[in-house]
Design an enzyme around this catalytic site. Structure first.
Site, PDB file in Angstrom:
ATOM      1  N   GLU A   1     -22.411 -14.657  -0.679  1.00 21.84           N
ATOM      2  CA  GLU A   1     -23.452 -14.503   0.722  1.00 21.84           C
ATOM      3  C   GLU A   1     -23.141 -12.782   1.030  1.00 21.84           C
ATOM      4  O   GLU A   1     -21.932 -12.410   1.520  1.00 21.84           O
ATOM      5  CB  GLU A   1     -22.886 -15.366   1.743  1.00 21.84           C
ATOM      6  CG  GLU A   1     -23.425 -15.395   3.344  1.00 21.84           C
ATOM      7  CD  GLU A   1     -22.947 -14.132   4.187  1.00 21.84           C
ATOM      8  OE1 GLU A   1     -23.799 -13.332   4.307  1.00 21.84           O
ATOM      9  OE2 GLU A   1     -21.894 -14.317   4.578  1.00 21.84           O
TER      10      GLU A   1
ATOM     11  N   ASP B   1     -27.857 -20.045  10.270  1.00 18.86           N
ATOM     12  CA  ASP B   1     -27.607 -19.235  11.543  1.00 18.86           C
ATOM     13  C   ASP B   1     -28.744 -18.440  12.271  1.00 18.86           C
ATOM     14  O   ASP B   1     -28.810 -18.024  13.120  1.00 18.86           O
ATOM     15  CB  ASP B   1     -26.684 -18.133  11.240  1.00 18.86           C
ATOM     16  CG  ASP B   1     -25.292 -18.628  10.839  1.00 18.86           C
ATOM     17  OD1 ASP B   1     -24.930 -19.532  11.749  1.00 18.86           O
ATOM     18  OD2 ASP B   1     -24.516 -17.770  10.381  1.00 18.86           O
TER      19      ASP B   1
ATOM     20  N   ASP C   1     -19.064 -17.627   1.415  1.00 18.10           N
ATOM     21  CA  ASP C   1     -19.486 -17.086   2.986  1.00 18.10           C
ATOM     22  C   ASP C   1     -18.653 -15.654   3.004  1.00 18.10           C
ATOM     23  O   ASP C   1     -17.532 -15.770   2.879  1.00 18.10           O
ATOM     24  CB  ASP C   1     -19.131 -18.231   4.031  1.00 18.10           C
ATOM     25  CG  ASP C   1     -19.823 -17.805   5.409  1.00 18.10           C
ATOM     26  OD1 ASP C   1     -20.970 -17.291   5.330  1.00 18.10           O
ATOM     27  OD2 ASP C   1     -19.041 -17.798   6.333  1.00 18.10           O
TER      28      ASP C   1
END
Length: 443
Positions: A291, A344, A244
Site C-alpha cells: 500500500e 477509505d 498497509d
C-alpha cells in the site's frame, strides 16, 4: 508474484455480508465465480479493541471470533494445533482473560505483577483460569478450522483470498504486553513515541494514530522472529496480503508520546530490506502488495521494486492537471492493484456528488462520457480495462450506491465499518452483467 495474469477482484469485508459474519461466505463466493471475479479482498480479520475498526486490534495473530459462525469442529486436533500456535496463542488467551477480569482496562493499568508478567503471577493465572484460557484458545481453533474450509471452497472456484495487514499493532494488544522489548516503551510500558503521518494536503495537523513504534534494533537482533511468524500466519490464511502503510518499512513518522497532534515528530528509518529479505529467505516468493498511497519517497518505491511487489493506484485520485499523476490510467503499470476507490474513499457516486462543478467537467472529459449517469460505469470500466494486473472494485460501486454505503471516513470515530448489503441487491442479472464487463476487459 500471484499477479501473473490479469484478474478482477472485489473488496468486501465479511462484516458487509448480509449476516455480518462469514456464515454466508459460500453464497458470496458463488456470486463472485458467476461474475468472473477471481480475487476476494477483505480488511484485517483481527479483533477490534474499541469500536469496530479492524486496524486497531487485540492481537496481530488472533482473528475476531464474531466473524465466524457457530459450528461443530473436531476437537481431537486442537491439542496439536495449540502446540503449533503456542508462540502467540498462550499470551493472547492470558491477555483476553485478564482484560475481561480487569473490566477492559488497558494492560498498562493492570496490577503490577500482571502488567509486568511476573512469572509467579502468570503461573497462578494459568492454574486458576485454565478453563477460561482454553475457551479463548478454542474460539481461535474453531475459526481457523472454519477458515480452512472456506479457503478450500474459494480455491475450488478459482478465487484467491486477499488479506490486509496493518503495519503497526495497537499499544493495548497481546503482542506489546507479551514482548515489550520489541517496541519503544518506557519502564511503565507506555510508548515513548507513537506512529502517525505528518501534516499534508489532507490534514494540517497530520494524523496521530497512537501505535507504538517497533524497536527495530531488537527485532533485527533476533532475525525478525516476530515479523516472520506474523507473515507465516497471514500466508496460512490468505493467498495474497496487502501491507498497509508500506512506506513504514522504509521510514515512519515518530511523534513524541506527549504531543497531542502529529505536527512535531521525526522520521525513524526501518530496516525494510533486511526484513523482507529474511522473510523471502524463509518463504521464497512473497505474495505481498505494498500500500503505497500518499506522498511516497524514492526509497519506498525502490524497496517495493527490489522485492517485486505490486503497488496501488486509485482512480478517484486521477483527476488533476498533472500528467505524471501515478493514479491516471496512462501511468498505471502491470505491477499495480488498481482501485476505483478503497475502503477509505467515498463510493464513486458519493464522491461524484461531492465534487464542485469544474471538477465534474474534468472527470467527464477525462472519462470521455457526456453525462453524470454514465460516471459509475465508466469508472469501473476504466479500472477494468487498465494495464494493472489486478483491478479491484467495491460492491458499493458495482451497485452504484451513494455515501450512505461508505465503509470508512478517515479521521472520524462514528458511523464507520457498518455497511451491509442485502442479497436482493444482487438480483437482476448483476453477476452476468459484471461478467460481461470483466470478459470484455480480458480479465
Amino acid at each position: 508474484m500471484m499477479l501473473d495474469h490479469r484478474r478482477a477482484g472485489m473488496l468486501l469485508h465479511p462484516t458487509s455480508l448480509p449476516s455480518g459474519t462469514l456464515a454466508d461466505a459460500g453464497r458470496w463466493l458463488d456470486f463472485l465465480k458467476t461474475a468472473g471475479v477471481g480475487v476476494w479482498q477483505m480488511l484485517p480479520l483481527g479483533l477490534p479493541l474499541a469500536g469496530l475498526s479492524p486496524y486497531q486490534c487485540a492481537s496481530a495473530f488472533a482473528v475476531n471470533p464474531a466473524l465466524f459462525p457457530e459450528t461443530q469442529v473436531d476437537m481431537r486436533r486442537f491439542v496439536g494445533w495449540r502446540k503449533k500456535q503456542r508462540h502467540w496463542l498462550d499470551d493472547y488467551a492470558r491477555f483476553m482473560v485478564i482484560k475481561a477480569e480487569q473490566g477492559g482496562a488497558p494492560w498498562t493499568d493492570w496490577p503490577q505483577p500482571l502488567r509486568d508478567r511476573d512469572a509467579q503471577a502468570l503461573a497462578e493465572l494459568d492454574a486458576s483460569r485454565a478453563s477460561a484460557l482454553k475457551a479463548v484458545m478454542a474460539e481461535q481453533y474453531r475459526a481457523a478450522v472454519y477458515w480452512q474450509g472456506l479457503r478450500a471452497a474459494a480455491a475450488e472456484r478459482g478465487i484467491l483470498l486477499f488479506g490486509d495487514m496493518p503495519i503497526f499493532v495497537a499499544h493495548d494488544s497481546a503482542d506489546v504486553w507479551a514482548q515489550r522489548d520489541q517496541f519503544l516503551l518506557d519502564a511503565d510500558g507506555q510508548p515513548t513515541v507513537v506512529a502517525g503521518v505528518p501534516p499534508d494536503y489532507f490534514s494540517e495537523t497530520g494524523q496521530r494514530w497512537g501505535n507504538p513504534h517497533y524497536n527495530w534494533a531488537a527485532m533485527q537482533a533476533d532475525g525478525f522472529a516476530w515479523w516472520r511468524a506474523r507473515l507465516r500466519a497471514h500466508f496460512e490464511w490468505f493467498d495474497m496480503v496487502r501491507i498497509d502503510h508500506f512506506r513504514g518499512l522504509a521510514a515512519a513518522w515518530a511523534i513524541p508520546a506527549h504531543e497531542p497532534t502529529a505536527i512535531h515528530g521525526e522520521w525513524l528509518t526501518a530496516p525494510g530490506a533486511e526484513l523482507l529479505l529474511a522473510i523471502a529467505d524463509e518463504m521464497g516468493n512473497l505474495p505481498l502488495v505494498a500500500e503505497d498511497l500518499g506522498i511516497i519517497t524514492p526509497d519506498v518505491t525502490a524497496l517495493r521494486h527490489q522485492f517485486g511487489l505490486p503497488g496501488m493506484a486509485v482512480l478517484q485520485f486521477a483527476f488533476d492537471g498533472h500528467a505524471d499523476n501515478p493514479h491516471k490510467p496512462a501511468n498505471v503499470h502491470f505491477d499495480t492493484v488498481y482501485y476505483v476507490g478503497t475502503h477509505d474513499n467515498d463510493t464513486t457516486l458519493g464522491w461524484w456528488r461531492s465534487l464542485p462543478e469544474h471538477a465534474r467537467q474534468q472527470v467527464l472529459a477525462q472519462l470521455g462520457v457526456g453525462d453524470a449517469d454514465a460516471v459509475p460505469d465508466a469508472m469501473v470500466a476504466t479500472v477494468l480495462q487498465s494495464r494493472a494486473a489486478l483491478a479491484v472494485l467495491t460492491l458499493q460501486d458495482v451497485l452504484k450506491l451513494g455515501s450512505e454505503a461508505r465503509m470508512n471516513t478517515p479521521g472520524t470515530d462514528s458511523g464507520n465499518w457498518m455497511w451491509r448489503f442485502e442479497w436482493d441487491a444482487l438480483l437482476n442479472n448483476l453477476a452476468s452483467h459484471l461478467h460481461e464487463q470483466i470478459k470484455k476487459a480480458h480479465r
